[in-house]
Write a protein that holds these residues in place. Structure first.
Motif, PDB file in Angstrom:
ATOM      1  N   MET A 287      79.535  -5.421  25.175  1.00  0.00           N
ATOM      2  CA  MET A 287      78.499  -4.186  26.093  1.00  0.00           C
ATOM      3  C   MET A 287      78.360  -3.221  26.355  1.00  0.00           C
ATOM      4  O   MET A 287      79.184  -2.170  26.503  1.00  0.00           O
ATOM      5  CB  MET A 287      79.065  -5.001  27.306  1.00  0.00           C
ATOM      6  N   GLU A 288      76.869  -2.894  26.953  1.00  0.00           N
ATOM      7  CA  GLU A 288      75.891  -0.855  26.432  1.00  0.00           C
ATOM      8  C   GLU A 288      76.912  -0.635  27.603  1.00  0.00           C
ATOM      9  O   GLU A 288      77.710   0.383  27.631  1.00  0.00           O
ATOM     10  CB  GLU A 288      74.673  -1.283  27.789  1.00  0.00           C
ATOM     11  N   VAL A 289      77.649  -1.202  29.031  1.00  0.00           N
ATOM     12  CA  VAL A 289      78.181  -0.440  29.563  1.00  0.00           C
ATOM     13  C   VAL A 289      79.952   0.249  29.615  1.00  0.00           C
ATOM     14  O   VAL A 289      80.021   0.965  30.083  1.00  0.00           O
ATOM     15  CB  VAL A 289      78.191  -1.101  31.699  1.00  0.00           C
ATOM     16  N   ASN A 290      80.408  -0.501  28.995  1.00  0.00           N
ATOM     17  CA  ASN A 290      81.708  -0.532  28.143  1.00  0.00           C
ATOM     18  C   ASN A 290      82.021   0.763  26.930  1.00  0.00           C
ATOM     19  O   ASN A 290      82.445   0.898  26.367  1.00  0.00           O
ATOM     20  CB  ASN A 290      82.437  -2.300  28.373  1.00  0.00           C
ATOM     21  N   ARG A 291      80.284   0.054  26.519  1.00  0.00           N
ATOM     22  CA  ARG A 291      80.659   1.049  25.508  1.00  0.00           C
ATOM     23  C   ARG A 291      80.363   2.443  25.930  1.00  0.00           C
ATOM     24  O   ARG A 291      80.599   3.734  25.196  1.00  0.00           O
ATOM     25  CB  ARG A 291      79.965   1.282  23.740  1.00  0.00           C
ATOM     26  N   ASN A 292      79.566   2.872  26.507  1.00  0.00           N
ATOM     27  CA  ASN A 292      78.960   4.275  27.117  1.00  0.00           C
ATOM     28  C   ASN A 292      79.200   4.384  28.737  1.00  0.00           C
ATOM     29  O   ASN A 292      79.316   5.449  28.963  1.00  0.00           O
ATOM     30  CB  ASN A 292      77.638   4.194  26.546  1.00  0.00           C
ATOM     31  N   GLY A 293      80.093   3.902  29.374  1.00  0.00           N
ATOM     32  CA  GLY A 293      80.593   4.225  30.785  1.00  0.00           C
ATOM     33  C   GLY A 293      81.314   4.166  30.965  1.00  0.00           C
ATOM     34  O   GLY A 293      82.415   4.474  30.130  1.00  0.00           O
ATOM     35  N   SER A 294      81.658   5.173  32.185  1.00  0.00           N
ATOM     36  CA  SER A 294      82.742   5.735  32.312  1.00  0.00           C
ATOM     37  C   SER A 294      83.189   5.576  34.102  1.00  0.00           C
ATOM     38  O   SER A 294      82.236   4.878  35.126  1.00  0.00           O
ATOM     39  CB  SER A 294      82.843   6.795  32.797  1.00  0.00           C
ATOM     40  N   ASN A 295      84.110   5.775  34.486  1.00  0.00           N
ATOM     41  CA  ASN A 295      84.467   4.498  35.893  1.00  0.00           C
ATOM     42  C   ASN A 295      84.447   6.002  36.946  1.00  0.00           C
ATOM     43  O   ASN A 295      83.899   7.342  36.320  1.00  0.00           O
ATOM     44  CB  ASN A 295      85.827   4.182  35.903  1.00  0.00           C
ATOM     45  N   MET A 296      84.631   5.683  38.130  1.00  0.00           N
ATOM     46  CA  MET A 296      84.580   7.271  38.828  1.00  0.00           C
ATOM     47  C   MET A 296      85.574   8.695  39.231  1.00  0.00           C
ATOM     48  O   MET A 296      84.813   9.449  39.529  1.00  0.00           O
ATOM     49  CB  MET A 296      84.509   6.758  40.610  1.00  0.00           C
ATOM     50  N   LEU A 297      86.016   8.399  38.074  1.00  0.00           N
ATOM     51  CA  LEU A 297      87.326   8.979  37.753  1.00  0.00           C
ATOM     52  C   LEU A 297      87.309  10.131  36.457  1.00  0.00           C
ATOM     53  O   LEU A 297      87.832  10.732  35.947  1.00  0.00           O
ATOM     54  CB  LEU A 297      89.247   8.368  37.869  1.00  0.00           C
TER      55      LEU A 297
END
Ligand code: A3P
Length: 344
Positions: A287-297
């Motif tokens: 999933m795009e969000v898991n390939r390129n996203g980061s958490n708030m930290l």
């Protein structure tokens, strides 16, 4: 058979939190608690027989104990870190929320957000997110890495009769250690620590000594297992390795436990397999969000998805190292009735 055991090297620690809830003034005693700084990324303090990140003891634990208002419909995903939390969060969320978010829905929250954003940890920045948690619609799915004995009585049911439901996922210690070690080396820099030179030998020594986040790992597991034996209607104990073998059976078990078993119609329409597919490692990782996203930290979402198999420890530990940890765990569990290798 359950054994009542206690360890600890001073009176402060020896006071069992099961008998007396954690201090409301814990912030003031933190400087007197044993400190461990060799285990990146967080300094740990030994409190009530567990090594807990200092930051959690300072802010989150007192807040959770004084302000968190559990609802009888709440479901908690509980785990020792790197034991399959992300997967269980996704499965529990997808299962419990399937009437509002059918798993095949193209706009399903798990297709847009990392499972850690769909299911929040209670013990991560509790004070900043408490209003947000309060605003979540019931039934809520929340998560914790806290040992069972550090949860407030309002969650465990010791103070209020209803209590919440807790689903715990346990993982074989060597795999949990290797997963944690690799994750730490990858993600620590986002958390302000440099773990590039942190070796598996160092990680093993600390782990064997219980000196890791929320360690000793086996004590963490044991507390939840004992509670699942005592109150099977409130605490469901799952094993990561068994989930890998038959995820559909585990989703059915999970649904039943959460009070939302699958109807015949849902079974006929393949809802269970759709949930398993949605939450599978391959799907989640792509999933795009898991390939390129980061958490708030700033930790990259992709770091939460690696191999997802049982037995990967053998690619990182020597047989001697494995034997050492196996022996520590075997000795510690003696007489408890619990084993990582068999269904106790
Ligand atoms: P490995 O590092 O052994 O691959 P946690 O979610 O508690 O942080 O645990 C992380 C472990 O769960 C990692 O194990 C990761 O690959 C695995 N994992 C993450 N998502 C998964 C999924 N959907 N299915 C199976 N395993 C998954």
């Amino acid at each position: 058979m359950m054994a009542s055991r206690q360890s600890g090297n001073n009176a402060q620690e020896a006071a069992s939190p099961l008998a007396s809830p954690p201090h409301s003034n814990i912030a003031s005693i933190i400087p007197s608690l044993p400190l461990e700084t060799r285990c990146p990324p967080f300094p740990l303090r030994r409190y009530a027989n567990f090594w807990v990140p200092e930051v959690i003891l300072k802010a989150d634990l007192p807040g959770i104990h004084s302000c968190f208002k559990p609802r009888p419909t709440d479901v908690f995903v509980a785990s020792f870190p790197k034991s399959g939390t992300t997967w269980l969060k996704a499965l529990a969320f997808a299962t419990l929320k399937r009437s509002t978010h059918p798993p095949l829905d193209g706009d399903h929250p798990l297709r847009r957000c990392n499972p850690h954003d769909c299911v929040r940890f209670l013990d991560a920045n509790f004070n900043q997110q408490k209003d947000e948690l309060e605003a979540l619609p019931s039934p809520r799915v929340l998560a914790t890495h806290l040992p069972y004995s550090l949860l407030p009585g309002s969650i465990t049911g010791d103070r209020e009769r209803s209590g919440c439901r807790i689903v715990y996922v346990c993982r074989e210690p060597k795999d949990a250690l290797v997963s944690a070690w690799l994750f730490t080396r990858k993600a620590a820099s986002a958390l302000g620590a440099d773990a590039r030179s942190f070796t598996i030998q160092e990680a093993l020594e600390l782990f064997c000594d219980g000196r890791c986040m929320c360690g000793p790992q086996w004590e963490h597991v044991l507390q939840y297992w004992e509670e699942s034996v005592r109150r099977p209607d409130r605490v469901l104990f799952l094993r990561y390795e068994e989930m890998l073998i038959d995820p559909e059976a585990h989703v059915r078990k999970l649904a039943k436990f959460m009070g939302c078993g699958f109807s015949e119609e849902e079974e006929e329409h393949g809802v269970v397999s759709a949930i398993v597919e949605l939450c599978s490692l391959g799907k989640m990782r792509d999933m795009e969000v898991n390939r390129n996203g980061s958490n708030m930290l700033g930790v990259k979402n992709e770091s939460y998805f690696r191999k997802g198999v049982a037995g990967d420890w053998s690619n990182h530990m020597t047989p001697d190292m494995a034997q050492r940890l196996d022996k520590v765990v075997e000795d510690a569990l003696q007489g408890t009735g619990f084993s990582f290798t068999s269904k106790a």
